[in-house]
Design a protein around this motif. Structure first.
Motif, short mmCIF file in Angstrom:
data_model
loop_
_atom_site.label_atom_id
_atom_site.label_comp_id
_atom_site.label_asym_id
_atom_site.label_seq_id
_atom_site.Cartn_x
_atom_site.Cartn_y
_atom_site.Cartn_z
N THR A 25 0.85 -1.19 0.00
CA THR A 25 0.00 0.00 0.00
C THR A 25 0.89 1.23 0.00
O THR A 25 2.08 1.16 0.30
N ASN A 26 0.29 2.35 -0.34
CA ASN A 26 0.99 3.64 -0.33
C ASN A 26 2.29 3.64 -1.13
O ASN A 26 3.29 4.21 -0.71
N THR A 28 4.48 5.19 -3.49
CA THR A 28 4.55 6.59 -3.90
C THR A 28 5.10 6.72 -5.31
O THR A 28 6.16 6.18 -5.63
N PRO A 58 -4.28 3.95 -0.12
CA PRO A 58 -4.49 3.47 -1.48
C PRO A 58 -3.37 2.50 -1.86
O PRO A 58 -2.42 2.31 -1.11
N GLN A 61 0.03 6.31 -4.49
CA GLN A 61 -0.15 7.72 -4.16
C GLN A 61 0.67 8.55 -5.14
O GLN A 61 1.87 8.35 -5.25
N MET A 63 2.26 11.89 -5.60
CA MET A 63 2.60 12.94 -4.65
C MET A 63 3.22 14.19 -5.26
O MET A 63 3.39 15.18 -4.58
N ASN A 88 -4.49 7.29 -5.80
CA ASN A 88 -4.93 8.51 -5.10
C ASN A 88 -4.09 9.66 -5.64
O ASN A 88 -2.87 9.69 -5.45
N LEU A 90 -2.86 13.26 -5.51
CA LEU A 90 -2.72 14.34 -4.54
C LEU A 90 -1.89 15.49 -5.08
O LEU A 90 -1.37 16.29 -4.32
N SER A 112 -8.05 14.14 -5.28
CA SER A 112 -8.12 15.08 -4.15
C SER A 112 -7.65 16.43 -4.64
O SER A 112 -6.52 16.56 -5.11
#
Length: 116
Positions: A25-26, A28, A58, A61, A63, A88, A90, A112
Motif C-alpha cells: 500500500t501507499n 509513492t 491506497p 499515491q 505525490m 490517489n 494528490l 483530491s
C-alpha cells in the motif's frame, strides 16, 4: 524502480506483465515520473497491475506534479473490500490516460483537489 526514479524518467512495464502488488500500500509515485504500458497498441490489453488485498487505502499515491500513468490495467480486490483505492491523486498537473482501472465494488481512482 519507483524509489530510484528521477524527474523525467519513464518506467515502462512490459506488455504481458502481470504484477501482483497484494500486501503493498501507499506506493509513492514521485513528481515528474511516467509509468507506461502498451495498452491499445496492436490490440494489446496492456500490462496488468493488481492487488487482492482488502482495504487498500491506497495502492498508489501520486505525490508530485507532472506525473503521468498511461497504457496500463489496474485491478482492485473483490466486492468484499469495503474501502479500496488504486490511485490517489494528490498533486496538480497529473495525467491518467489510456488505462483500464477497475475494482469490483466501487471507485478505484481518487482525486483530491487542494486550493493553494
Amino acid at each position: 524502480a519507483l524509489s530510484k526514479a528521477r524527474l523525467g524518467e519513464v518506467i515502462y512495464i512490459l506488455p504481458h506483465a502481470e504484477i501482483d502488488l497484494t500486501g503493498m500500500t501507499n506506493i509513492t509515485i514521485p513528481g515528474g515520473i511516467v509509468i507506461a504500458g502498451n495498452r491499445g497498441q496492436n490490440g494489446s490489453p496492456g500490462p496488468l497491475l493488481y492487488s487482492n488485498q482488502l482495504n487498500t487505502l491506497p495502492l498508489f499515491q501520486v505525490m508530485g506534479e507532472g506525473t503521468r500513468v498511461t497504457g496500463i490495467r489496474l485491478r482492485g480486490p473483490d466486492p468484499a473490500a469495503p474501502d479500496s483505492i488504486g490511485i490517489n491523486l494528490l498533486a496538480s498537473r497529473t495525467e491518467v490516460d489510456n488505462c483500464e482501472i477497475y475494482c469490483r465494488n466501487q471507485h478505484y481512482l481518487s482525486l483530491s483537489c487542494y486550493q493553494y
